[in-house]
Design a protein around this motif. Structure first.
Motif, short mmCIF file in Angstrom:
data_model
loop_
_atom_site.label_atom_id
_atom_site.label_comp_id
_atom_site.label_asym_id
_atom_site.label_seq_id
_atom_site.Cartn_x
_atom_site.Cartn_y
_atom_site.Cartn_z
N SER A 24 0.82 -1.21 0.00
CA SER A 24 0.00 0.00 0.00
C SER A 24 0.85 1.26 0.00
CB SER A 24 -0.90 -0.01 1.23
OG SER A 24 -1.50 1.22 1.42
N PHE A 33 -7.13 -3.62 -2.09
CA PHE A 33 -7.48 -2.69 -3.17
C PHE A 33 -8.63 -3.27 -3.99
CE2 PHE A 33 -4.05 0.40 -2.95
CZ PHE A 33 -3.21 -0.22 -2.02
N GLU A 156 -7.75 2.01 -2.78
CA GLU A 156 -7.54 1.24 -1.56
C GLU A 156 -8.83 1.27 -0.72
OE1 GLU A 156 -4.05 1.96 0.88
OE2 GLU A 156 -4.70 0.33 2.23
#
Ligand SMILES: C[S@@+](CC[C@H](N)C(=O)[O-])C[C@H]1O[C@@H](n2cnc3c(N)ncnc32)[C@H](O)[C@@H]1O
Length: 329
Positions: A24, A33, A156
């Motif tokens: 991330s 995600f 995300e």
């Protein structure tokens, strides 16, 4: 370690799940995600704990975790061994730490707390302006992660680790999390949005106190310090009209902050509707009906402000209800 061989890639994500796991950011470890567009209200993941420890999280030791693992299946043991620290690189220093970072409170009984191991739910990072939520109370056995707004493919997916953060400033949130979140409400510190966010969340805390009489008991968290107002709240003497405006203002501030999701609406709106119906003086009841017929929280608040501070025959009933809920004699 190349990301293809990362242990998190061995975690069994359900075939139809709309997310994948990948790095991330340098300080956030791995995250989840969206692999396709996810619409608001969709269940992103429902997960049952692989094992549970019936203790408060501060009391759980490495030997508790090891004895729970001993009676778990080899698949569960493998998933526990796959866990990595917050940079998603090294194994945790001990089983207690690994469990603490990958568990959630389960059940609603505060007298018999329990924590469950959730290897997938624990892969989602935190955001103070989240796009998802885990309303634990909805199904304590198998908590679900819901999209609280439309999520674009590639975005995300993150949820707020603590429901109390809606009324905490960035500094307070970071002190409690043990890391600095990078969302717009936190970063860059001192930006226009960030300062407005702190102000909104402090106001929300004051409003929550006005309605529920609860500001966590810790003096440093008090927003409303005026002794006479605190006494009035403690004695449940706040006029119904003021409580209604406080509720609607909370909704407006949450909306401006970007955290008024369907769960918050479901928590706040029934209270506003009930309070509006409790106003008995004909002029007050007429304004309240008109306010509640408006489309948005802002529009409802604009009309309801005309009620602010007005006395009503319903005040006594409201005081009685609040005393009952809060256990005040
Ligand atoms: C339950 S894990 C989440 C998944 C984790 N990123 C991983 O790689 O396994 C929680 C940890 O992730 C990191 N984390 C989560 N959200 C974060 C955020 N918004 N900013 C920085 N670090 C974050 C923190 O180190 C936190 O203790």
């Amino acid at each position: 370690m190349p990301s293809q061989q990362h242990p998190y890639q061995t975690l069994p994500i359900p075939n139809d799940a709309p997310f994948t796991l990948k790095p991330s950011g340098p300080s956030k470890g791995w995250g989840a995600f969206a692999t396709r567009r996810i619409s608001r209200g969709t269940v992103i993941l429902r997960e049952r704990p692989l094992f549970a420890i019936p203790k408060h999280h501060t009391a759980i030791t490495s030997s508790d975790v090891l004895s729970a693992l001993r009676t778990s299946s080899p698949t569960t043991q493998r998933q526990f061994q796959a866990l990595r620290d917050h940079h998603a690189t090294l194994p945790f220093p001990n089983p207690a730490k690994a469990f603490a970072e990958n568990s959630f409170a389960i059940g609603t009984d505060t007298h018999s707390p329990a924590h469950g191991f959730f290897p997938l739910l624990s892969r989602f990072n935190h955001a103070c302006l989240p796009n998802a939520a885990v309303p634990l109370l909805k199904d304590a056995d198998a908590p679900a992660l819901y999209a609280t707004r439309d999520i674009a493919a590639g975005e995300e997916i993150a949820f707020s680790y603590d429901p109390r953060f809606e009324s905490r400033t960035a500094r307070e949130r970071h002190a409690s999390l043990g890391f600095a979140c990078g969302c717009r409400a936190c970063h860059p510190p001192g930006s226009r949005f960030q300062r407005a966010s702190d102000l909104r969340r402090r106001l929300i805390r004051g409003l929550q106190f006005m309605v529920s009489g609860d500001d966590d008991g810790e003096e440093r968290f008090h927003v409303i310090a005026e002794p006479e107002v605190r006494k009035q709240v403690a004695e449940c003497r706040t006029p119904l009209s003021v409580l209604l405006v406080c509720n609607l203002l909370t909704q407006c501030l949450m909306e401006a902050e970007g955290i008024l999701d369907d769960f918050e609406i479901g928590r706040l709106q029934p209270g506003a509707t009930a309070m509006a119906k409790m106003l008995r003086r004909p002029e007050n009841a007429r304004i309240a009906r008109f306010a509640m017929a408006q489309r948005t929280p802002n529009e409802r608040l604009r009309v309801a402000f005309a009620l602010y501070g007005r006395a009503d025959e319903g005040d006594e009933e409201m005081a009685y209800t609040l005393r009952h809920i809060q256990g005040v004699s």
